[in-house]
Design a protein around this motif. Structure first.
Motif, PDB file in Angstrom:
ATOM      1  N   SER A 104       0.806  -1.229   0.000  1.00 19.57           N
ATOM      2  CA  SER A 104       0.000   0.000   0.000  1.00 19.57           C
ATOM      3  C   SER A 104       0.831   1.268   0.000  1.00 19.57           C
ATOM      4  O   SER A 104       0.299   2.350  -0.236  1.00 19.57           O
ATOM      5  CB  SER A 104      -0.935   0.011   1.211  1.00 19.57           C
ATOM      6  N   THR A 105       2.117   1.165   0.271  1.00 20.18           N
ATOM      7  CA  THR A 105       2.935   2.375   0.321  1.00 20.18           C
ATOM      8  C   THR A 105       4.371   2.063  -0.068  1.00 20.18           C
ATOM      9  O   THR A 105       4.873   0.969   0.195  1.00 20.18           O
ATOM     10  CB  THR A 105       2.901   2.984   1.737  1.00 20.18           C
ATOM     11  N   GLN A 106       5.027   3.029  -0.703  1.00 18.57           N
ATOM     12  CA  GLN A 106       6.422   2.919  -1.094  1.00 18.57           C
ATOM     13  C   GLN A 106       7.321   3.814  -0.242  1.00 18.57           C
ATOM     14  O   GLN A 106       8.527   3.573  -0.160  1.00 18.57           O
ATOM     15  CB  GLN A 106       6.587   3.309  -2.574  1.00 18.57           C
ATOM     16  N   VAL A 107       6.743   4.810   0.393  1.00 16.59           N
ATOM     17  CA  VAL A 107       7.495   5.738   1.244  1.00 16.59           C
ATOM     18  C   VAL A 107       6.728   5.916   2.553  1.00 16.59           C
ATOM     19  O   VAL A 107       5.513   6.140   2.553  1.00 16.59           O
ATOM     20  CB  VAL A 107       7.687   7.111   0.557  1.00 16.59           C
ATOM     21  N   LEU A 108       7.439   5.791   3.668  1.00 18.83           N
ATOM     22  CA  LEU A 108       6.843   5.959   4.993  1.00 18.83           C
ATOM     23  C   LEU A 108       7.184   7.349   5.523  1.00 18.83           C
ATOM     24  O   LEU A 108       8.353   7.717   5.624  1.00 18.83           O
ATOM     25  CB  LEU A 108       7.365   4.883   5.960  1.00 18.83           C
ATOM     26  N   LYS A 109       6.145   8.103   5.846  1.00 15.32           N
ATOM     27  CA  LYS A 109       6.335   9.458   6.365  1.00 15.32           C
ATOM     28  C   LYS A 109       5.655   9.586   7.723  1.00 15.32           C
ATOM     29  O   LYS A 109       4.704   8.860   8.026  1.00 15.32           O
ATOM     30  CB  LYS A 109       5.746  10.489   5.396  1.00 15.32           C
ATOM     31  N   THR A 110       6.145  10.488   8.521  1.00 16.36           N
ATOM     32  CA  THR A 110       5.565  10.754   9.831  1.00 16.36           C
ATOM     33  C   THR A 110       5.252  12.238   9.950  1.00 16.36           C
ATOM     34  O   THR A 110       5.847  13.081   9.261  1.00 16.36           O
ATOM     35  CB  THR A 110       6.536  10.356  10.952  1.00 16.36           C
ATOM     36  N   THR A 111       4.316  12.553  10.827  1.00 19.17           N
ATOM     37  CA  THR A 111       3.939  13.960  11.018  1.00 19.17           C
ATOM     38  C   THR A 111       5.064  14.760  11.663  1.00 19.17           C
ATOM     39  O   THR A 111       5.211  15.951  11.406  1.00 19.17           O
ATOM     40  CB  THR A 111       2.682  14.041  11.898  1.00 19.17           C
ATOM     41  N   MET A 112       5.889  14.117  12.487  1.00 12.20           N
ATOM     42  CA  MET A 112       6.935  14.843  13.194  1.00 12.20           C
ATOM     43  C   MET A 112       8.121  15.183  12.296  1.00 12.20           C
ATOM     44  O   MET A 112       8.946  16.026  12.657  1.00 12.20           O
ATOM     45  CB  MET A 112       7.416  14.033  14.398  1.00 12.20           C
ATOM     46  N   CYS A 113       8.214  14.544  11.105  1.00 16.48           N
ATOM     47  CA  CYS A 113       9.325  14.830  10.188  1.00 16.48           C
ATOM     48  C   CYS A 113       8.824  15.195   8.792  1.00 16.48           C
ATOM     49  O   CYS A 113       9.483  14.895   7.785  1.00 16.48           O
ATOM     50  CB  CYS A 113      10.264  13.622  10.113  1.00 16.48           C
ATOM     51  N   GLN A 114       7.673  15.838   8.713  1.00 12.59           N
ATOM     52  CA  GLN A 114       7.119  16.194   7.409  1.00 12.59           C
ATOM     53  C   GLN A 114       7.995  17.208   6.667  1.00 12.59           C
ATOM     54  O   GLN A 114       8.109  17.156   5.438  1.00 12.59           O
ATOM     55  CB  GLN A 114       5.712  16.780   7.590  1.00 12.59           C
ATOM     56  N   LYS A 115       8.618  18.123   7.405  1.00 15.48           N
ATOM     57  CA  LYS A 115       9.426  19.176   6.783  1.00 15.48           C
ATOM     58  C   LYS A 115      10.897  18.793   6.653  1.00 15.48           C
ATOM     59  O   LYS A 115      11.720  19.616   6.252  1.00 15.48           O
ATOM     60  CB  LYS A 115       9.299  20.463   7.593  1.00 15.48           C
ATOM     61  N   ALA A 116      11.225  17.537   6.977  1.00 18.25           N
ATOM     62  CA  ALA A 116      12.616  17.089   6.894  1.00 18.25           C
ATOM     63  C   ALA A 116      12.997  16.830   5.436  1.00 18.25           C
ATOM     64  O   ALA A 116      12.135  16.676   4.568  1.00 18.25           O
ATOM     65  CB  ALA A 116      12.794  15.821   7.718  1.00 18.25           C
ATOM     66  N   PRO A 117      14.290  16.769   5.119  1.00 19.39           N
ATOM     67  CA  PRO A 117      14.715  16.449   3.750  1.00 19.39           C
ATOM     68  C   PRO A 117      14.220  15.065   3.316  1.00 19.39           C
ATOM     69  O   PRO A 117      13.899  14.214   4.141  1.00 19.39           O
ATOM     70  CB  PRO A 117      16.250  16.492   3.841  1.00 19.39           C
ATOM     71  N   THR A 118      14.173  14.840   2.007  1.00 18.80           N
ATOM     72  CA  THR A 118      13.636  13.582   1.478  1.00 18.80           C
ATOM     73  C   THR A 118      14.460  12.370   1.914  1.00 18.80           C
ATOM     74  O   THR A 118      13.925  11.261   2.014  1.00 18.80           O
ATOM     75  CB  THR A 118      13.590  13.633  -0.052  1.00 18.80           C
ATOM     76  N   GLU A 119      15.754  12.546   2.158  1.00 17.04           N
ATOM     77  CA  GLU A 119      16.573  11.418   2.575  1.00 17.04           C
ATOM     78  C   GLU A 119      16.188  10.898   3.950  1.00 17.04           C
ATOM     79  O   GLU A 119      16.559   9.781   4.328  1.00 17.04           O
ATOM     80  CB  GLU A 119      18.046  11.814   2.564  1.00 17.04           C
ATOM     81  N   ALA A 120      15.427  11.700   4.705  1.00 14.11           N
ATOM     82  CA  ALA A 120      14.989  11.260   6.027  1.00 14.11           C
ATOM     83  C   ALA A 120      13.837  10.268   5.942  1.00 14.11           C
ATOM     84  O   ALA A 120      13.560   9.550   6.911  1.00 14.11           O
ATOM     85  CB  ALA A 120      14.586  12.463   6.874  1.00 14.11           C
ATOM     86  N   PHE A 121      13.142  10.222   4.787  1.00 17.25           N
ATOM     87  CA  PHE A 121      11.997   9.324   4.648  1.00 17.25           C
ATOM     88  C   PHE A 121      12.473   7.889   4.421  1.00 17.25           C
ATOM     89  O   PHE A 121      13.476   7.642   3.758  1.00 17.25           O
ATOM     90  CB  PHE A 121      11.100   9.765   3.490  1.00 17.25           C
ATOM     91  N   MET A 122      11.710   6.943   4.952  1.00 21.48           N
ATOM     92  CA  MET A 122      11.999   5.520   4.770  1.00 21.48           C
ATOM     93  C   MET A 122      11.365   5.061   3.451  1.00 21.48           C
ATOM     94  O   MET A 122      10.154   5.064   3.296  1.00 21.48           O
ATOM     95  CB  MET A 122      11.463   4.712   5.941  1.00 21.48           C
ATOM     96  N   LYS A 123      12.221   4.612   2.509  1.00 20.97           N
ATOM     97  CA  LYS A 123      11.758   4.207   1.185  1.00 20.97           C
ATOM     98  C   LYS A 123      11.902   2.693   1.029  1.00 20.97           C
ATOM     99  O   LYS A 123      12.892   2.111   1.460  1.00 20.97           O
ATOM    100  CB  LYS A 123      12.574   4.921   0.100  1.00 20.97           C
ATOM    101  N   GLN A 124      10.924   2.100   0.364  1.00 20.14           N
ATOM    102  CA  GLN A 124      10.925   0.647   0.189  1.00 20.14           C
ATOM    103  C   GLN A 124      12.032   0.224  -0.786  1.00 20.14           C
ATOM    104  O   GLN A 124      12.170   0.786  -1.872  1.00 20.14           O
ATOM    105  CB  GLN A 124       9.563   0.162  -0.318  1.00 20.14           C
ATOM    106  N   ILE A 125      12.815  -0.793  -0.391  1.00 17.22           N
ATOM    107  CA  ILE A 125      13.933  -1.276  -1.217  1.00 17.22           C
ATOM    108  C   ILE A 125      13.775  -2.741  -1.617  1.00 17.22           C
ATOM    109  O   ILE A 125      14.433  -3.199  -2.553  1.00 17.22           O
ATOM    110  CB  ILE A 125      15.276  -1.078  -0.485  1.00 17.22           C
ATOM    111  N   ALA A 126      12.931  -3.496  -0.933  1.00 19.29           N
ATOM    112  CA  ALA A 126      12.757  -4.913  -1.269  1.00 19.29           C
ATOM    113  C   ALA A 126      11.427  -5.395  -0.706  1.00 19.29           C
ATOM    114  O   ALA A 126      10.915  -4.867   0.290  1.00 19.29           O
ATOM    115  CB  ALA A 126      13.897  -5.763  -0.715  1.00 19.29           C
ATOM    116  N   THR A 127      10.877  -6.428  -1.363  1.00 19.17           N
ATOM    117  CA  THR A 127       9.620  -7.014  -0.906  1.00 19.17           C
ATOM    118  C   THR A 127       9.523  -8.455  -1.402  1.00 19.17           C
ATOM    119  O   THR A 127      10.177  -8.826  -2.378  1.00 19.17           O
ATOM    120  CB  THR A 127       8.409  -6.201  -1.416  1.00 19.17           C
ATOM    121  N   GLY A 128       8.713  -9.266  -0.746  1.00 17.07           N
ATOM    122  CA  GLY A 128       8.535 -10.652  -1.154  1.00 17.07           C
ATOM    123  C   GLY A 128       7.403 -11.300  -0.390  1.00 17.07           C
ATOM    124  O   GLY A 128       6.921 -10.780   0.618  1.00 17.07           O
TER     125      GLY A 128
END
Length: 208
Positions: A104-128
């Motif tokens: 359902s999602t490829q990038v995990l974001k939180t309300t406490m880090c919405q204004k942080a740089p994009t590298e702070a976001f958790m991005k999906q790298i693998a699935t199975g």
């Protein structure tokens, strides 16, 4: 003089308090958080890494199991450095709202880090994903092969000792050959070498 000493003491205490504030807090490395998705999938979220962190999610759903991994640098976010536990709890809260924790999602974001740089976001790298009973099927195959081997061993008949054959009595031909041998011995003892054949023949006639 007293006022100067008092001012010096206040400065020292302030620096000590500042030093305590600047100490980084633990980042919850190795922590696991259990949660359920909107469709009641049972999931476990594990965290690893230091500067670049990895988040692994493993879920079980209706005979199937699936997993996915995310990577990012949440330490870039100042709010994360202050309290990382709140950050991961907010991610778990967002995952609880989804029907599938990995699709359902490829990038995990939180309300406490919405204004942080994009590298702070958790991005999906693998699935199975794989059937949950796959391991059980492999175990059943191993048990079947073991039972078949046991049945094969039990079906082998034991081989007994071979039957004893009756002794064969020597025939007259063998007796004759013995007489010929004795005649040849006598011929060698009493006749010249050139007459061994003739002598053995004559001796054989008299002995036979």
């Amino acid at each position: 003089m007293k006022s100067f000493a008092l001012l010096f003491l206040v400065v020292i205490c302030g620096m000590g308090g500042l030093g305590q504030k600047l100490k980084p807090k633990k980042r919850s490395n190795g922590e696991e958080i259990n949660f359920r998705t909107k469709t009641k999938d049972v999931c476990t979220m594990s965290i690893s890494g230091d500067e670049e962190m990895k988040l692994r999610i493993e879920c079980k759903s209706q005979g199937m199991s699936y997993w996915c991994e995310f990577a990012g640098k949440p330490s870039v976010c100042r709010a994360f450095r202050k309290n990382p536990k709140i950050y991961w709890n907010q991610i778990a809260m967002e995952l609880r709202k989804l029907p599938h924790a990995c699709e359902s999602t490829q990038v995990l974001k939180t309300t406490m880090c919405q204004k942080a740089p994009t590298e702070a976001f958790m991005k999906q790298i693998a699935t199975g994903m794989e059937p949950e009973d796959l391991a059980n099927q492999e175990k059943s195959v191993q048990k079947t092969s073991t039972s078949m081997r046991g049945a094969g061993k039990s079906s082998v008949k034991k081989i007994g000792k071979p039957p004893m054959l009756p002794l064969i009595k020597p025939t007259q031909h063998s007796q004759g050959s013995e007489n010929e041998t004795e005649a040849m011995k006598l011929a060698r003892e009493h006749c010249w070498e050139s007459l061994h054949g003739f002598c053995s023949y004559i001796i054989g006639i008299f002995r036979g």
